[in-house]
Design a protein around this motif. Sequence first.
Motif, PDB file in Angstrom:
ATOM      1  N   ARG A  75       0.827  -1.216   0.000  1.00  0.00           N
ATOM      2  CA  ARG A  75       0.000   0.000   0.000  1.00  0.00           C
ATOM      3  C   ARG A  75       0.862   1.267   0.000  1.00  0.00           C
ATOM      4  NH1 ARG A  75      -4.190  -2.616   3.969  1.00  0.00           N
ATOM      5  NH2 ARG A  75      -5.489  -3.648   2.443  1.00  0.00           N
ATOM      6  N   LYS A  76       2.118   1.129   0.456  1.00  0.00           N
ATOM      7  CA  LYS A  76       2.993   2.313   0.480  1.00  0.00           C
ATOM      8  C   LYS A  76       3.691   2.527  -0.856  1.00  0.00           C
ATOM      9  CE  LYS A  76       4.001   1.717   5.369  1.00  0.00           C
ATOM     10  NZ  LYS A  76       4.796   0.752   6.123  1.00  0.00           N
ATOM     11  N   LEU A  77       3.627   1.530  -1.736  1.00  0.00           N
ATOM     12  CA  LEU A  77       4.357   1.652  -3.003  1.00  0.00           C
ATOM     13  C   LEU A  77       3.688   2.698  -3.884  1.00  0.00           C
ATOM     14  CD1 LEU A  77       4.977  -2.113  -3.856  1.00  0.00           C
ATOM     15  CD2 LEU A  77       6.605  -0.500  -2.921  1.00  0.00           C
ATOM     16  N   PRO A  78       4.487   3.487  -4.618  1.00  0.00           N
ATOM     17  CA  PRO A  78       3.878   4.481  -5.505  1.00  0.00           C
ATOM     18  C   PRO A  78       3.159   3.784  -6.667  1.00  0.00           C
ATOM     19  CG  PRO A  78       6.260   4.380  -5.834  1.00  0.00           C
ATOM     20  CD  PRO A  78       5.950   3.497  -4.673  1.00  0.00           C
ATOM     21  N   VAL A  79       2.141   4.436  -7.194  1.00  0.00           N
ATOM     22  CA  VAL A  79       1.439   3.885  -8.367  1.00  0.00           C
ATOM     23  C   VAL A  79       2.405   3.929  -9.546  1.00  0.00           C
ATOM     24  CG1 VAL A  79      -0.485   4.282  -9.963  1.00  0.00           C
ATOM     25  CG2 VAL A  79      -0.807   4.641  -7.512  1.00  0.00           C
ATOM     26  N   PRO A  80       2.586   2.814 -10.267  1.00  0.00           N
ATOM     27  CA  PRO A  80       3.556   2.841 -11.366  1.00  0.00           C
ATOM     28  C   PRO A  80       3.138   3.801 -12.470  1.00  0.00           C
ATOM     29  CG  PRO A  80       2.360   0.728 -11.304  1.00  0.00           C
ATOM     30  CD  PRO A  80       1.963   1.500 -10.092  1.00  0.00           C
ATOM     31  N   SER A  81       4.125   4.510 -13.024  1.00  0.00           N
ATOM     32  CA  SER A  81       3.862   5.432 -14.140  1.00  0.00           C
ATOM     33  C   SER A  81       3.742   4.612 -15.427  1.00  0.00           C
ATOM     34  CB  SER A  81       5.023   6.410 -14.272  1.00  0.00           C
ATOM     35  OG  SER A  81       6.190   5.671 -14.646  1.00  0.00           O
ATOM     36  N   LEU A  82       3.384   5.269 -16.518  1.00  0.00           N
ATOM     37  CA  LEU A  82       3.262   4.569 -17.795  1.00  0.00           C
ATOM     38  C   LEU A  82       4.597   3.961 -18.213  1.00  0.00           C
ATOM     39  CD1 LEU A  82       1.573   3.758 -20.240  1.00  0.00           C
ATOM     40  CD2 LEU A  82       2.094   5.956 -21.273  1.00  0.00           C
ATOM     41  N   SER A  83       5.707   4.704 -17.986  1.00  0.00           N
ATOM     42  CA  SER A  83       7.015   4.136 -18.382  1.00  0.00           C
ATOM     43  C   SER A  83       7.386   2.946 -17.488  1.00  0.00           C
ATOM     44  CB  SER A  83       8.111   5.203 -18.366  1.00  0.00           C
ATOM     45  OG  SER A  83       8.302   5.678 -17.056  1.00  0.00           O
ATOM     46  N   ASP A  84       7.000   2.999 -16.190  1.00  0.00           N
ATOM     47  CA  ASP A  84       7.214   1.833 -15.308  1.00  0.00           C
ATOM     48  C   ASP A  84       6.451   0.624 -15.844  1.00  0.00           C
ATOM     49  OD1 ASP A  84       8.652   3.336 -13.499  1.00  0.00           O
ATOM     50  OD2 ASP A  84       6.939   3.708 -12.174  1.00  0.00           O
ATOM     51  N   LEU A  85       5.194   0.860 -16.212  1.00  0.00           N
ATOM     52  CA  LEU A  85       4.357  -0.246 -16.685  1.00  0.00           C
ATOM     53  C   LEU A  85       4.919  -0.852 -17.959  1.00  0.00           C
ATOM     54  CD1 LEU A  85       0.752   1.101 -16.058  1.00  0.00           C
ATOM     55  CD2 LEU A  85       1.902  -0.744 -14.849  1.00  0.00           C
ATOM     56  N   LYS A  86       5.409   0.004 -18.852  1.00  0.00           N
ATOM     57  CA  LYS A  86       5.978  -0.513 -20.105  1.00  0.00           C
ATOM     58  C   LYS A  86       7.175  -1.408 -19.798  1.00  0.00           C
ATOM     59  CE  LYS A  86       6.154   2.808 -23.485  1.00  0.00           C
ATOM     60  NZ  LYS A  86       6.070   4.174 -24.025  1.00  0.00           N
ATOM     61  N   ASP A  87       7.928  -1.022 -18.762  1.00  0.00           N
ATOM     62  CA  ASP A  87       9.093  -1.820 -18.360  1.00  0.00           C
ATOM     63  C   ASP A  87       8.650  -3.139 -17.702  1.00  0.00           C
ATOM     64  OD1 ASP A  87      11.830  -2.257 -18.104  1.00  0.00           O
ATOM     65  OD2 ASP A  87      11.851  -1.470 -16.057  1.00  0.00           O
ATOM     66  N   LEU A  88       7.663  -3.053 -16.800  1.00  0.00           N
ATOM     67  CA  LEU A  88       7.206  -4.244 -16.073  1.00  0.00           C
ATOM     68  C   LEU A  88       6.512  -5.247 -16.986  1.00  0.00           C
ATOM     69  CD1 LEU A  88       5.726  -2.327 -13.009  1.00  0.00           C
ATOM     70  CD2 LEU A  88       7.661  -3.891 -12.894  1.00  0.00           C
TER      71      LEU A  88
ATOM     72  N   THR B 278      -9.454   0.006  -7.953  1.00  0.00           N
ATOM     73  CA  THR B 278      -8.910   0.397  -6.650  1.00  0.00           C
ATOM     74  C   THR B 278      -9.712  -0.283  -5.546  1.00  0.00           C
ATOM     75  OG1 THR B 278     -10.285   2.333  -6.875  1.00  0.00           O
ATOM     76  CG2 THR B 278      -7.966   2.621  -7.326  1.00  0.00           C
ATOM     77  N   THR B 279      -9.028  -0.623  -4.482  1.00  0.00           N
ATOM     78  CA  THR B 279      -9.709  -1.306  -3.382  1.00  0.00           C
ATOM     79  C   THR B 279      -9.482  -0.507  -2.112  1.00  0.00           C
ATOM     80  OG1 THR B 279      -7.728  -2.574  -2.912  1.00  0.00           O
ATOM     81  CG2 THR B 279      -9.307  -3.581  -4.381  1.00  0.00           C
ATOM     82  N   THR B 280     -10.433  -0.584  -1.222  1.00  0.00           N
ATOM     83  CA  THR B 280     -10.257   0.123   0.045  1.00  0.00           C
ATOM     84  C   THR B 280      -9.511  -0.799   0.998  1.00  0.00           C
ATOM     85  OG1 THR B 280     -12.412  -0.740   0.610  1.00  0.00           O
ATOM     86  CG2 THR B 280     -12.336   1.531  -0.112  1.00  0.00           C
ATOM     87  N   PRO B 281      -8.593  -0.261   1.788  1.00  0.00           N
ATOM     88  CA  PRO B 281      -7.861  -1.115   2.731  1.00  0.00           C
ATOM     89  C   PRO B 281      -8.839  -1.741   3.718  1.00  0.00           C
ATOM     90  CG  PRO B 281      -6.912   1.101   2.632  1.00  0.00           C
ATOM     91  CD  PRO B 281      -8.189   1.134   1.865  1.00  0.00           C
TER      92      PRO B 281
ATOM     93  N   SER C 232      -4.716  -6.884  -2.020  1.00  0.00           N
ATOM     94  CA  SER C 232      -4.107  -5.627  -2.442  1.00  0.00           C
ATOM     95  C   SER C 232      -4.501  -5.483  -3.911  1.00  0.00           C
ATOM     96  CB  SER C 232      -2.582  -5.687  -2.280  1.00  0.00           C
ATOM     97  OG  SER C 232      -2.048  -6.618  -3.210  1.00  0.00           O
ATOM     98  N   ASN C 233      -4.015  -4.441  -4.576  1.00  0.00           N
ATOM     99  CA  ASN C 233      -4.397  -4.274  -5.979  1.00  0.00           C
ATOM    100  C   ASN C 233      -4.006  -5.470  -6.837  1.00  0.00           C
ATOM    101  OD1 ASN C 233      -5.784  -1.890  -6.043  1.00  0.00           O
ATOM    102  ND2 ASN C 233      -3.955  -0.620  -6.259  1.00  0.00           N
ATOM    103  N   ASP C 234      -2.925  -6.157  -6.472  1.00  0.00           N
ATOM    104  CA  ASP C 234      -2.425  -7.230  -7.330  1.00  0.00           C
ATOM    105  C   ASP C 234      -2.473  -8.617  -6.713  1.00  0.00           C
ATOM    106  OD1 ASP C 234      -1.079  -6.107  -9.948  1.00  0.00           O
ATOM    107  OD2 ASP C 234      -0.751  -4.634  -8.360  1.00  0.00           O
ATOM    108  N   LEU C 235      -2.756  -8.711  -5.417  1.00  0.00           N
ATOM    109  CA  LEU C 235      -2.671 -10.028  -4.768  1.00  0.00           C
ATOM    110  C   LEU C 235      -3.909 -10.319  -3.925  1.00  0.00           C
ATOM    111  CD1 LEU C 235       1.001  -9.841  -3.412  1.00  0.00           C
ATOM    112  CD2 LEU C 235       0.246 -10.845  -5.570  1.00  0.00           C
ATOM    113  N   PHE C 236      -4.233 -11.608  -3.815  1.00  0.00           N
ATOM    114  CA  PHE C 236      -5.217 -12.096  -2.848  1.00  0.00           C
ATOM    115  C   PHE C 236      -4.458 -12.851  -1.768  1.00  0.00           C
ATOM    116  CE2 PHE C 236      -8.609 -12.511  -6.329  1.00  0.00           C
ATOM    117  CZ  PHE C 236      -9.303 -11.405  -5.885  1.00  0.00           C
TER     118      PHE C 236
END
Length: 348
Positions: free
Chosen positions: A41-54, A85-88, A266-270
Amino acid sequence: TWHLKKIPQIVSERTFSLESPKFEAKTKLELNSVCGIECQRKLPVPSLSDLKDLLAYETVFENGTRTLTEVNVLGLGLDPAGNSTTTPRSSRRKRQVYGTDSRFSIYDKRFMTNFPFNTAVKISTGCSGILVSPRHVLTAAHCLHNGKDYVKGSKRLRVGLMKTKSRGDGRKRKGAKRNGMPSFQWTRVKSTHIPKGWFKGVSGDIALDYDYAVLELKRPHKRKYMELGISPTIKMMPGSMIHFSGFDNDRSGQLVYRFCSISDESNDLFYQYCDAEPGSTGSGVYLRLKEPNKKKWKRKIIAVFSGHQWVDINGEQQDYNVAVRITPLKYAQICFWIHGNDENCTQG
């Protein structure tokens, strides 16, 4: 019901040749020091260039050649991460010994060789996977790659499909040996795709978010496969119940099915407490929901089971079983790997 969403587009931009992998890593079915829910939850939201890399990806072919494909991401809209987006959620359970073993071994040939159980496959490196097209299998990336190199067994990778009775075979060989164990028909893998986010994440904290891979089979199978779906939030699931089947190591050769509810997300994991042993890693986690405007139920894969993980929560190590959610972006990528274009991947 399944809520269809518009999917971002992933298009390949350039493909480079890389040197062949060494194939020297050991297969490790349990990972440690994972970035947990708070950490995520503390990680920054990835930017478009981050996503292209990931979301760039490596492909390894049967002859050992390897390529890297760079991608572009189109149609992201407001949320650059392409996630819902999910609420904590504040509720948190301390580790429980997961009580009575709630797994079911499927012995009956009629179930074992029919949908949805016959979509579960065995991967020759010791994991499980699920059929997602006539030629493709979805599994966990760490079954093939430890973040730095491909595992030893992935050089001659094979996928085992549970055998059914062949036509004209009147003898007692109905897809299972006499003791009720399934027998497998093994198929060679032609190529594997792994997102670059998996390699990048392993350098520091392991980023499980990209722990998924797609294998292309050399020959198509002729059985029903399971479709991909976009992972809804826990609130949108009836009883927050998930299901998956795989080949757990402690029940050698048996197909093991389980269902349970999700504890946190989280946004990516159960995060859940489904009983599972190594060997079931890479199984397709699915839901059964109604089709919009229809009375029929439909099962779709909404996550890939990553396995038992030690997760850092408030500085304490806690254990969960973790599954990687299929977000709109991951759906777009997996769909692109399967179809080779994005026309079939506009809605999920």
